[in-house]
Design a protein around this motif. Structure first.
Motif, PDB file in Angstrom:
ATOM      1  N   UNK A  72     -37.309 -24.392  12.157  1.00 10.53           N
ATOM      2  CA  UNK A  72     -37.801 -23.450  11.156  1.00 10.53           C
ATOM      3  C   UNK A  72     -38.462 -24.206  10.012  1.00 10.53           C
ATOM      4  N   UNK A  73     -37.798 -25.244   9.526  1.00  7.03           N
ATOM      5  CA  UNK A  73     -38.334 -26.017   8.397  1.00  7.03           C
ATOM      6  C   UNK A  73     -39.640 -26.721   8.755  1.00  7.03           C
ATOM      7  N   UNK A  74     -39.743 -27.215   9.977  1.00  3.06           N
ATOM      8  CA  UNK A  74     -40.965 -27.895  10.390  1.00  3.06           C
ATOM      9  C   UNK A  74     -42.158 -26.949  10.411  1.00  3.06           C
ATOM     10  N   UNK A  75     -41.948 -25.732  10.838  1.00  2.00           N
ATOM     11  CA  UNK A  75     -43.045 -24.786  10.978  1.00  2.00           C
ATOM     12  C   UNK A  75     -43.929 -25.163  12.152  1.00  2.00           C
ATOM     13  N   UNK A  76     -44.610 -24.189  12.708  1.00  2.00           N
ATOM     14  CA  UNK A  76     -45.489 -24.459  13.837  1.00  2.00           C
ATOM     15  C   UNK A  76     -44.762 -24.761  15.134  1.00  2.00           C
ATOM     16  N   UNK A  77     -43.484 -24.495  15.186  1.00  2.00           N
ATOM     17  CA  UNK A  77     -42.669 -24.818  16.361  1.00  2.00           C
ATOM     18  C   UNK A  77     -42.159 -23.556  17.055  1.00  2.00           C
ATOM     19  N   UNK A  78     -42.923 -22.488  16.987  1.00  2.00           N
ATOM     20  CA  UNK A  78     -42.454 -21.217  17.517  1.00  2.00           C
ATOM     21  C   UNK A  78     -42.115 -21.263  19.009  1.00  2.00           C
ATOM     22  N   UNK A  79     -42.907 -21.950  19.853  1.00  2.00           N
ATOM     23  CA  UNK A  79     -42.491 -22.011  21.263  1.00  2.00           C
ATOM     24  C   UNK A  79     -41.135 -22.708  21.449  1.00  2.00           C
ATOM     25  N   UNK A  80     -40.895 -23.756  20.673  1.00  2.00           N
ATOM     26  CA  UNK A  80     -39.606 -24.453  20.770  1.00  2.00           C
ATOM     27  C   UNK A  80     -38.486 -23.596  20.170  1.00  2.00           C
ATOM     28  N   UNK A  81     -38.785 -22.855  19.113  1.00  2.87           N
ATOM     29  CA  UNK A  81     -37.793 -21.948  18.547  1.00  2.87           C
ATOM     30  C   UNK A  81     -37.362 -20.904  19.571  1.00  2.87           C
ATOM     31  N   UNK A  82     -38.317 -20.409  20.345  1.00  2.00           N
ATOM     32  CA  UNK A  82     -37.976 -19.416  21.360  1.00  2.00           C
ATOM     33  C   UNK A  82     -36.964 -19.987  22.352  1.00  2.00           C
ATOM     34  N   UNK A  83     -37.200 -21.199  22.802  1.00  2.00           N
ATOM     35  CA  UNK A  83     -36.271 -21.851  23.733  1.00  2.00           C
ATOM     36  C   UNK A  83     -34.905 -22.021  23.068  1.00  2.00           C
ATOM     37  N   UNK A  84     -34.893 -22.464  21.820  1.00  2.00           N
ATOM     38  CA  UNK A  84     -33.619 -22.775  21.173  1.00  2.00           C
ATOM     39  C   UNK A  84     -32.888 -21.547  20.647  1.00  2.00           C
ATOM     40  N   UNK A  85     -33.581 -20.458  20.381  1.00  2.00           N
ATOM     41  CA  UNK A  85     -32.880 -19.215  20.055  1.00  2.00           C
ATOM     42  C   UNK A  85     -32.183 -18.710  21.307  1.00  2.00           C
ATOM     43  N   UNK A  86     -32.854 -18.787  22.448  1.00  2.00           N
ATOM     44  CA  UNK A  86     -32.181 -18.458  23.712  1.00  2.00           C
ATOM     45  C   UNK A  86     -30.974 -19.366  23.931  1.00  2.00           C
TER      46      UNK A  86
END
Length: 148
Positions: A72-86
């Motif tokens: 979240x802090x890095x920003x621009x990491x939405x595809x990785x956030x999707x994996x890690x929220x799962x």
């Protein structure tokens, strides 16, 4: 001190951890690298999961909280956030805890990044049939803590 595990053993250990944390979503990420950078896929599995995620000092749910905050802090990491929220859901975090972690991050990295992460969480929760997320209002504390 010498490393007694082979490259293949580290990969096998990492693959086991990857599957337990990320499930098929993580495997799809690794598979998607096969025709462009199979070495990147190998390093994510062998080092990221075989060496780092498998360390016993933090539980998987705690590692995911840290990961969500960092992405979240890095920003621009939405595809990785999707994996890690799962992954966070897979290792026992509730949607309410994930939303709270993303809300908490707003104070440290700003509302735009926290909002982007929250919308990724909304997408994941929707795909998993977890919407709406029930949020309880916080109860006032008599003596709130003095630290940020």
């Amino acid at each position: 001190m010498t490393d007694r595990t082979t490259r293949e053993e580290r990969f096998a250990q990492g693959l086991e951890v990857l599957r337990s944390v990320d499930g098929e979503v993580g495997q799809r990420v690794i598979d998607s690298l096969a025709d462009i950078s199979p070495e990147m896929g190998h390093q994510i599995v062998a080092w990221g999961f075989g060496e780092i995620y498998s360390r016993p000092e933090l539980q998987p749910r705690d590692r995911q909280l840290v990961t969500l905050g960092m992405l979240t802090a890095l920003g621009g990491c939405e595809p990785q956030l999707e994996v890690h929220i799962n992954a966070a859901l897979n290792v026992g975090l509730t949607p309410q805890q994930i939303v709270e972690a993303l809300l908490h991050s707003a104070g440290y990295c700003g509302f735009p990044r926290a909002l982007n992460a929250t919308f990724v969480a909304k997408k994941v929760f929707d795909e998993r049939g977890l919407l709406p997320v029930d949020q309880q209002q916080p109860t006032p504390r008599e003596n709130p803590p003095n630290s940020a």
